[in-house]
Design a protein around this motif. Sequence first.
Motif, PDB file in Angstrom:
ATOM      1  N   GLU A  77     -89.535  41.037  25.480  1.00 19.02           N
ATOM      2  CA  GLU A  77     -90.743  41.056  24.654  1.00 19.02           C
ATOM      3  C   GLU A  77     -91.965  40.641  25.485  1.00 19.02           C
ATOM      4  OE1 GLU A  77     -90.863  42.148  21.719  1.00 19.02           O
ATOM      5  OE2 GLU A  77     -88.861  41.966  20.845  1.00 19.02           O
ATOM      6  N   GLU A  78     -93.142  41.046  25.030  1.00 23.82           N
ATOM      7  CA  GLU A  78     -94.380  40.588  25.650  1.00 23.82           C
ATOM      8  C   GLU A  78     -94.602  39.120  25.300  1.00 23.82           C
ATOM      9  OE1 GLU A  78     -96.243  42.251  27.715  1.00 23.82           O
ATOM     10  OE2 GLU A  78     -95.045  44.090  27.545  1.00 23.82           O
TER      11      GLU A  78
ATOM     12  N   ILE B 103     -93.738  36.811  21.807  1.00 24.83           N
ATOM     13  CA  ILE B 103     -92.877  35.619  21.826  1.00 24.83           C
ATOM     14  C   ILE B 103     -93.608  34.415  21.232  1.00 24.83           C
ATOM     15  CG2 ILE B 103     -91.735  33.960  23.353  1.00 24.83           C
ATOM     16  CD1 ILE B 103     -91.077  36.288  25.205  1.00 24.83           C
ATOM     17  N   LEU B 104     -94.846  34.207  21.677  1.00 25.52           N
ATOM     18  CA  LEU B 104     -95.595  33.053  21.173  1.00 25.52           C
ATOM     19  C   LEU B 104     -95.904  33.180  19.690  1.00 25.52           C
ATOM     20  CD1 LEU B 104     -98.054  32.405  24.138  1.00 25.52           C
ATOM     21  CD2 LEU B 104     -95.899  31.253  23.620  1.00 25.52           C
ATOM     22  N   SER B 105     -96.148  34.399  19.249  1.00 27.48           N
ATOM     23  CA  SER B 105     -96.408  34.609  17.823  1.00 27.48           C
ATOM     24  C   SER B 105     -95.192  34.222  16.985  1.00 27.48           C
ATOM     25  CB  SER B 105     -96.784  36.071  17.583  1.00 27.48           C
ATOM     26  OG  SER B 105     -96.940  36.329  16.199  1.00 27.48           O
TER      27      SER B 105
ATOM     28  N   VAL C 284     -89.216  25.174  26.930  1.00 27.29           N
ATOM     29  CA  VAL C 284     -89.368  26.596  26.615  1.00 27.29           C
ATOM     30  C   VAL C 284     -90.707  27.112  27.147  1.00 27.29           C
ATOM     31  CG1 VAL C 284     -89.615  28.284  24.760  1.00 27.29           C
ATOM     32  CG2 VAL C 284     -87.871  26.492  24.592  1.00 27.29           C
ATOM     33  N   ILE C 285     -91.752  26.383  26.874  1.00 24.60           N
ATOM     34  CA  ILE C 285     -93.094  26.799  27.287  1.00 24.60           C
ATOM     35  C   ILE C 285     -93.226  26.797  28.811  1.00 24.60           C
ATOM     36  CG2 ILE C 285     -95.524  26.158  27.229  1.00 24.60           C
ATOM     37  CD1 ILE C 285     -94.369  27.509  24.669  1.00 24.60           C
ATOM     38  N   ASP C 286     -92.632  25.798  29.456  1.00 31.45           N
ATOM     39  CA  ASP C 286     -92.680  25.752  30.924  1.00 31.45           C
ATOM     40  C   ASP C 286     -92.041  26.997  31.532  1.00 31.45           C
ATOM     41  OD1 ASP C 286     -93.948  23.325  30.820  1.00 31.45           O
ATOM     42  OD2 ASP C 286     -92.149  22.135  31.240  1.00 31.45           O
ATOM     43  N   GLN C 287     -90.923  27.409  30.957  1.00 26.27           N
ATOM     44  CA  GLN C 287     -90.231  28.585  31.485  1.00 26.27           C
ATOM     45  C   GLN C 287     -91.021  29.860  31.221  1.00 26.27           C
ATOM     46  OE1 GLN C 287     -86.167  29.278  29.995  1.00 26.27           O
ATOM     47  NE2 GLN C 287     -85.576  29.534  32.132  1.00 26.27           N
ATOM     48  N   LEU C 288     -91.582  29.975  30.034  1.00 25.07           N
ATOM     49  CA  LEU C 288     -92.386  31.159  29.715  1.00 25.07           C
ATOM     50  C   LEU C 288     -93.629  31.223  30.595  1.00 25.07           C
ATOM     51  CD1 LEU C 288     -92.217  31.077  25.801  1.00 25.07           C
ATOM     52  CD2 LEU C 288     -90.995  32.625  27.340  1.00 25.07           C
TER      53      LEU C 288
ATOM     54  N   PHE D  64     -84.391  36.077  26.874  1.00 21.58           N
ATOM     55  CA  PHE D  64     -84.289  34.627  26.755  1.00 21.58           C
ATOM     56  C   PHE D  64     -83.348  34.262  25.617  1.00 21.58           C
ATOM     57  CE2 PHE D  64     -88.480  35.678  28.364  1.00 21.58           C
ATOM     58  CZ  PHE D  64     -88.663  34.796  29.422  1.00 21.58           C
ATOM     59  N   SER D  65     -82.611  33.169  25.837  1.00 14.89           N
ATOM     60  CA  SER D  65     -81.764  32.625  24.784  1.00 14.89           C
ATOM     61  C   SER D  65     -81.952  31.109  24.764  1.00 14.89           C
ATOM     62  CB  SER D  65     -80.288  32.977  25.042  1.00 14.89           C
ATOM     63  OG  SER D  65     -79.467  32.453  24.017  1.00 14.89           O
TER      64      SER D  65
END
Length: 323
Positions: free
Chosen positions: A291-292, A296-298, A261-265, A251-252
């Motif tokens: 990445e897991e 990413i969320l962390s 961003v959250i919708d895509q993840l 992701f970039s």
Amino acid sequence: MKWEAENIEDLIAKFIVGEASEVEIRELNEWCSLSPENQKYLDDSVFIYENAQLPDQQDFDGEKAWDKVKSEISKKNERTRLLIPAWGIAASLLLVLAFSFLFYRQYSKSEEFQFVSENQVLTQTLPDQTEVSLNQNSTVKVEYNERKKTGVIHVSGEVLINIPESKKVEWRVQTANLLIQDIGTIFNVKAFPKSETVEVTVQEGIVKFYSQSQEGIILQAGEKGIYDKSTNTFFKAEADPNVTAYKTRNFSFYEQELQLVIDQLSQIYGRKINLDGNIGQCKLTVDFENEELETILSIIGETMSLDITYDSNQIRISGEGCF
């Protein structure tokens, strides 16, 4: 006439057995240049001749076969006996063409196979090493002709297509009445049946995106072509840098709103993620490489001073918002 069928057959027969003169070869090349069908006829004739001897007929003798046919004709009418001094080999070619028809039909049939992904991304390799990666809930049907080096990839859903630089096969991609002609190497097709649009994003090379009734558009690396089903129109847009993240997990994000961003993840990782508070419009600039989701969320939480809470059904992200 110069291009009478009998004359063309004679030229082809002489050409295949190596008895054509330079003038005759030039005539044959001129005839082939008149239409693709003429060239295909010559190519097919050469192919049949080269492959006509089946495994159980490796010692096939064209002269003897023709002599046998000739003798049968002679029994019916001695006055129509055929002579084959210098034309023995050429005549045997015609016999081979006739008796090889069924073999040729069988050999030239296209292979067909289908790939279906449901709840996971599926990557498959085609016979020429072209790679197709199907996003979830996608289907690919492939028609492939090894002899002709051509193929059609029928897409329903989303697929990343990576064609080798050697480009041994002329691939065409089709979804409903829309066509994508590969002139390049890597492109993504997003064509879910219920969607109002079809999108083609080019990562490397060039493709032509068109329909059976419209010329369409040419797309280069970094461009996205969109077809609007309701208006029957094509147009270009800037490519999404994360269009293939469903396969690569790369992701970039540059000044991207957190909600997007959250919708895509959430879509790619298949997890429900909710935002609490006025944080959806906060901007984020960051890159991730395979990445897991938890990692990413962390990182997002630490970067934006947000709290991440996990439970069995969903993930919640909360914070004070942007200033």
